[in-house]
Design a protein around this motif. Structure first.
Motif, PDB file in Angstrom:
ATOM      1  N   GLY A   1       0.853  -1.228  -0.016  1.00 22.13           N
ATOM      2  CA  GLY A   1       0.136  -0.033  -0.101  1.00 22.13           C
ATOM      3  C   GLY A   1       0.831   1.240   0.096  1.00 22.13           C
ATOM      4  O   GLY A   1       0.337   2.281   0.055  1.00 22.13           O
ATOM      5  N   LYS A   2       2.200   1.170  -0.216  1.00 20.20           N
ATOM      6  CA  LYS A   2       2.807   2.220  -0.212  1.00 20.20           C
ATOM      7  C   LYS A   2       3.303   2.410  -1.633  1.00 20.20           C
ATOM      8  O   LYS A   2       3.086   1.650  -2.511  1.00 20.20           O
ATOM      9  CB  LYS A   2       4.454   1.938   0.383  1.00 20.20           C
ATOM     10  N   HIS A   3       3.595   4.010  -2.016  1.00 25.56           N
ATOM     11  CA  HIS A   3       3.842   4.200  -3.324  1.00 25.56           C
ATOM     12  C   HIS A   3       5.359   3.606  -3.751  1.00 25.56           C
ATOM     13  O   HIS A   3       6.128   3.346  -2.938  1.00 25.56           O
ATOM     14  CB  HIS A   3       3.989   5.905  -3.453  1.00 25.56           C
ATOM     15  N   VAL A   4       5.645   3.365  -5.086  1.00 24.84           N
ATOM     16  CA  VAL A   4       6.515   2.661  -5.556  1.00 24.84           C
ATOM     17  C   VAL A   4       7.393   3.484  -6.493  1.00 24.84           C
ATOM     18  O   VAL A   4       6.790   4.188  -7.351  1.00 24.84           O
ATOM     19  CB  VAL A   4       6.207   1.457  -6.166  1.00 24.84           C
ATOM     20  N   TRP A   5       8.792   3.511  -6.179  1.00 26.79           N
ATOM     21  CA  TRP A   5       9.726   4.124  -7.278  1.00 26.79           C
ATOM     22  C   TRP A   5      10.434   3.136  -7.596  1.00 26.79           C
ATOM     23  O   TRP A   5      11.022   2.175  -6.864  1.00 26.79           O
ATOM     24  CB  TRP A   5      10.641   5.318  -6.343  1.00 26.79           C
TER      25      TRP A   5
ATOM     26  N   CYS B   1       6.934  -5.493 -16.828  1.00 28.90           N
ATOM     27  CA  CYS B   1       6.283  -4.181 -16.568  1.00 28.90           C
ATOM     28  C   CYS B   1       5.129  -3.919 -16.413  1.00 28.90           C
ATOM     29  O   CYS B   1       4.569  -3.131 -15.470  1.00 28.90           O
ATOM     30  CB  CYS B   1       7.003  -3.210 -17.660  1.00 28.90           C
ATOM     31  N   GLN B   2       4.271  -4.402 -17.288  1.00 26.98           N
ATOM     32  CA  GLN B   2       2.582  -4.378 -17.193  1.00 26.98           C
ATOM     33  C   GLN B   2       2.367  -5.001 -15.641  1.00 26.98           C
ATOM     34  O   GLN B   2       1.473  -4.648 -14.936  1.00 26.98           O
ATOM     35  CB  GLN B   2       2.018  -5.134 -18.224  1.00 26.98           C
ATOM     36  N   GLN B   3       3.124  -6.034 -15.164  1.00 32.73           N
ATOM     37  CA  GLN B   3       2.582  -6.547 -14.228  1.00 32.73           C
ATOM     38  C   GLN B   3       2.713  -5.604 -13.018  1.00 32.73           C
ATOM     39  O   GLN B   3       1.983  -5.621 -11.828  1.00 32.73           O
ATOM     40  CB  GLN B   3       3.623  -7.907 -13.686  1.00 32.73           C
ATOM     41  N   ILE B   4       3.774  -4.774 -12.941  1.00 40.06           N
ATOM     42  CA  ILE B   4       4.337  -3.706 -12.058  1.00 40.06           C
ATOM     43  C   ILE B   4       3.207  -2.820 -12.210  1.00 40.06           C
ATOM     44  O   ILE B   4       2.677  -2.605 -10.849  1.00 40.06           O
ATOM     45  CB  ILE B   4       5.408  -3.141 -12.365  1.00 40.06           C
ATOM     46  N   ILE B   5       2.734  -2.317 -13.109  1.00 39.39           N
ATOM     47  CA  ILE B   5       1.738  -1.262 -13.321  1.00 39.39           C
ATOM     48  C   ILE B   5       0.542  -1.771 -12.720  1.00 39.39           C
ATOM     49  O   ILE B   5      -0.139  -1.018 -12.238  1.00 39.39           O
ATOM     50  CB  ILE B   5       1.516  -0.876 -14.726  1.00 39.39           C
ATOM     51  N   ASP B   6       0.212  -3.026 -13.155  1.00 41.99           N
ATOM     52  CA  ASP B   6      -1.251  -3.523 -12.757  1.00 41.99           C
ATOM     53  C   ASP B   6      -1.349  -3.517 -10.964  1.00 41.99           C
ATOM     54  O   ASP B   6      -2.208  -3.089 -10.624  1.00 41.99           O
ATOM     55  CB  ASP B   6      -1.203  -4.982 -13.197  1.00 41.99           C
ATOM     56  N   ALA B   7      -0.194  -3.942 -10.540  1.00 47.31           N
ATOM     57  CA  ALA B   7       0.060  -3.960  -8.901  1.00 47.31           C
ATOM     58  C   ALA B   7      -0.073  -2.857  -8.254  1.00 47.31           C
ATOM     59  O   ALA B   7      -0.819  -2.688  -7.418  1.00 47.31           O
ATOM     60  CB  ALA B   7       1.224  -4.801  -8.787  1.00 47.31           C
ATOM     61  N   CYS B   8       0.353  -1.778  -8.910  1.00 43.65           N
ATOM     62  CA  CYS B   8       0.353  -0.426  -8.391  1.00 43.65           C
ATOM     63  C   CYS B   8      -1.075   0.126  -8.399  1.00 43.65           C
ATOM     64  O   CYS B   8      -1.618   0.792  -7.532  1.00 43.65           O
ATOM     65  CB  CYS B   8       1.326   0.715  -8.930  1.00 43.65           C
TER      66      CYS B   8
ATOM     67  N   ASN C   1      -3.435  -1.459  -6.114  1.00 43.44           N
ATOM     68  CA  ASN C   1      -3.332  -1.144  -4.761  1.00 43.44           C
ATOM     69  C   ASN C   1      -3.572   0.481  -4.601  1.00 43.44           C
ATOM     70  O   ASN C   1      -3.169   1.104  -3.531  1.00 43.44           O
ATOM     71  CB  ASN C   1      -1.927  -1.340  -4.054  1.00 43.44           C
ATOM     72  N   LYS C   2      -3.633   1.131  -5.766  1.00 43.05           N
ATOM     73  CA  LYS C   2      -4.023   2.734  -5.622  1.00 43.05           C
ATOM     74  C   LYS C   2      -2.857   3.398  -5.339  1.00 43.05           C
ATOM     75  O   LYS C   2      -3.057   4.325  -4.378  1.00 43.05           O
ATOM     76  CB  LYS C   2      -5.378   2.961  -4.893  1.00 43.05           C
ATOM     77  N   VAL C   3      -1.626   3.066  -5.669  1.00 38.52           N
ATOM     78  CA  VAL C   3      -0.424   3.915  -5.366  1.00 38.52           C
ATOM     79  C   VAL C   3       0.310   4.387  -6.548  1.00 38.52           C
ATOM     80  O   VAL C   3      -0.099   3.601  -7.780  1.00 38.52           O
ATOM     81  CB  VAL C   3       0.627   2.888  -4.620  1.00 38.52           C
ATOM     82  N   LYS C   4       1.196   5.281  -6.612  1.00 36.51           N
ATOM     83  CA  LYS C   4       1.670   5.973  -7.514  1.00 36.51           C
ATOM     84  C   LYS C   4       3.009   5.098  -7.803  1.00 36.51           C
ATOM     85  O   LYS C   4       3.624   4.440  -7.057  1.00 36.51           O
ATOM     86  CB  LYS C   4       2.244   7.496  -7.466  1.00 36.51           C
ATOM     87  N   LEU C   5       3.215   5.135  -9.364  1.00 37.02           N
ATOM     88  CA  LEU C   5       4.429   4.336  -9.540  1.00 37.02           C
ATOM     89  C   LEU C   5       5.169   5.371 -10.583  1.00 37.02           C
ATOM     90  O   LEU C   5       4.950   5.982 -11.374  1.00 37.02           O
ATOM     91  CB  LEU C   5       4.081   3.166 -10.487  1.00 37.02           C
TER      92      LEU C   5
ATOM     93  N   VAL D   1       7.448  10.496 -14.759  1.00 33.48           N
ATOM     94  CA  VAL D   1       7.987   9.289 -15.446  1.00 33.48           C
ATOM     95  C   VAL D   1       6.926   8.312 -14.971  1.00 33.48           C
ATOM     96  O   VAL D   1       7.625   7.365 -13.954  1.00 33.48           O
ATOM     97  CB  VAL D   1       9.402   9.132 -15.458  1.00 33.48           C
ATOM     98  N   PRO D   2       5.894   8.025 -15.667  1.00 31.19           N
ATOM     99  CA  PRO D   2       5.146   6.743 -15.006  1.00 31.19           C
ATOM    100  C   PRO D   2       5.515   5.330 -15.603  1.00 31.19           C
ATOM    101  O   PRO D   2       6.499   5.430 -16.394  1.00 31.19           O
ATOM    102  CB  PRO D   2       3.720   6.956 -15.704  1.00 31.19           C
ATOM    103  N   GLY D   3       5.039   4.236 -15.125  1.00 32.24           N
ATOM    104  CA  GLY D   3       5.435   2.930 -15.548  1.00 32.24           C
ATOM    105  C   GLY D   3       5.467   2.717 -16.989  1.00 32.24           C
ATOM    106  O   GLY D   3       6.160   2.074 -17.590  1.00 32.24           O
ATOM    107  N   GLU D   4       4.291   3.283 -17.706  1.00 35.32           N
ATOM    108  CA  GLU D   4       4.077   3.135 -18.991  1.00 35.32           C
ATOM    109  C   GLU D   4       5.297   3.742 -19.980  1.00 35.32           C
ATOM    110  O   GLU D   4       5.608   2.967 -20.867  1.00 35.32           O
ATOM    111  CB  GLU D   4       2.943   3.958 -19.567  1.00 35.32           C
ATOM    112  N   GLU D   5       5.895   4.783 -19.382  1.00 36.82           N
ATOM    113  CA  GLU D   5       7.317   5.162 -20.102  1.00 36.82           C
ATOM    114  C   GLU D   5       8.333   4.316 -20.050  1.00 36.82           C
ATOM    115  O   GLU D   5       8.947   3.824 -20.858  1.00 36.82           O
ATOM    116  CB  GLU D   5       7.727   6.475 -19.391  1.00 36.82           C
ATOM    117  N   GLY D   6       8.482   3.614 -18.729  1.00 37.93           N
ATOM    118  CA  GLY D   6       9.438   2.665 -18.716  1.00 37.93           C
ATOM    119  C   GLY D   6       9.219   1.445 -19.462  1.00 37.93           C
ATOM    120  O   GLY D   6      10.163   0.900 -20.087  1.00 37.93           O
TER     121      GLY D   6
END
Length: 360
Positions: free
Chosen positions: A124-128, A140-147, A150-154, A332-337
């Motif tokens: 439930g914490k934000h992710v960098w 990458c998509q799995q990371i985005i989906d998890a964030c 959990n309604k956290v920023k990536l 720089v969101p997950g989609e960019e990476g």
């Protein structure tokens, strides 16, 4: 329990916003800094991120996650980290119960990013997450989906996109002050020194194209403001006894809409650090384009792009912290990476198939 903590945390942010002098402006004198926990205490965390966190205005080092107990006393003494904020890889899920930690920063070998970024999101914490984001676009998509779940920023750790001269290049991609962009050369690499052993392992996301190549790929995209339509690549090594699993050098051509060609090169065997743009009515470049010591550049009409004074990582982390505090999109969101990793996969496919042209 976690949903209750998330509700309280989000309610606190909303209550704070209710007392703002006008929408979109936060009185940070009434706000605490965001607490950051670093996951992985290798060179980048030790020599760059931890010192940079001492320069930030909106976040601070509060916790660590490490599998090396011998490192703990040094970090406790240097940064005053509490025992209750020290975790290992087996118990890092317990950060969910720690109100002093708001952000978990993944600074591990690339092959471990997906596993631990997902674990971080589930607290439930934000992710960098450091670049490169992961080994595959699927991860990458799995990371985005998890964030998202959990309604956290990536945020992905592309420090260059927070650097002032790079931001100028990004703006010129839109305004084209030197006319239509025609060709780009994007190169990043290094030679000398010891290469971290994991960077020589395929399953860990090693190789020049991952480690340094994402600088060149991302620069190709932000300097044109476009997405490539095809790639052609070759990979080679001068030291086959060392590079048994991954590339030492990758050279590639990226085709962009409008006939723009980007020639890219990345290597563990050459010092490369330049982004050069040729346009219809002039040219401009950054050299170095991604040095920790500062980014410099020049233009055909005599402009000098001088380096900024503040540490790039400090600017990056403050920008990302502000995006959380102000509840706005990250730079720089997950989609960019993920876009860069999808291109890396196509470059590898081209090189593996005799430099075959691969469409994107």
């Amino acid at each position: 329990m976690k949903s209750r903590r998330n509700f309280i945390r989000k309610s606190g942010l909303l209550l704070g916003a209710a007392f703002l002098p006008f929408p979109g402006c936060i009185n940070f004198s009434q706000k605490k800094k965001l607490g950051v926990a670093l996951v992985g205490l290798g060179y980048y965390s030790t020599d760059l991120l931890a010192p940079a966190l001492q320069q930030t205005s909106y976040c601070e080092l509060k916790g660590i996650v490490t599998g090396s107990p011998e490192k703990i006393p040094v970090w406790k003494q240097r940064y005053g980290i509490k025992d209750s904020n020290i975790y290992n890889y087996q118990n890092m899920h317990q950060i969910a119960d720690n109100d002093e930690i708001d952000v978990i920063y993944i600074v591990l070998p690339t092959g471990l990013h997906a596993e631990y970024a997902i674990k971080a999101a589930n607290t439930g914490k934000h992710v960098w997450c450091e670049k490169p984001m992961a080994r595959t676009a699927k991860e990458c998509q799995q990371i985005i989906d998890a964030c998202n779940a959990n309604k956290v920023k990536l945020s992905i750790g592309y420090r260059m996109q927070h650097e002032k001269n790079t931001k100028t290049i990004m703006e010129w991609a839109k305004t084209q002050p030197y006319g239509q962009i025609q060709e780009v050369s994007s190169q990043a690499g290094y030679n000398g020194g010891t290469i971290n052993p994991w960077k020589l392992k395929k399953e860990m996301g090693g190789g020049a194209i991952y480690d340094m190549g994402v600088y060149t790929i991302n620069a190709a995209r932000y300097s044109t403001g476009l997405e490539p339509v095809a790639v052609t690549a070759t990979q080679s090594t001068r030291r086959p006894e060392i590079f048994t699993e991954v590339d030492e050098t990758t050279e590639f051509k990226m085709e962009f809409p409008g006939g723009i060609i980007v020639n890219g090169k990345t290597s563990f065997g050459q010092n490369l650090n330049k982004l050069a743009i040729t346009a219809k009515d002039g040219w401009y470049y950054l050299e170095p384009m991604q040095a920790y010591s500062g980014v410099r550049g020049k233009t055909s009409d005599g402009k000098v792009l001088a380096p900024m004074g503040k540490t790039q990582q400090a600017v990056q982390m403050d920008d990302d912290a502000l995006a959380i505090l102000e509840d706005r999109p990250v730079r720089v969101p997950g989609e960019e990476g993920m876009k860069d990793i999808a291109i890396v996969e196509k470059i590898n496919a081209s090189a593996a198939n005799g430099s075959q042209r691969v469409s994107l």
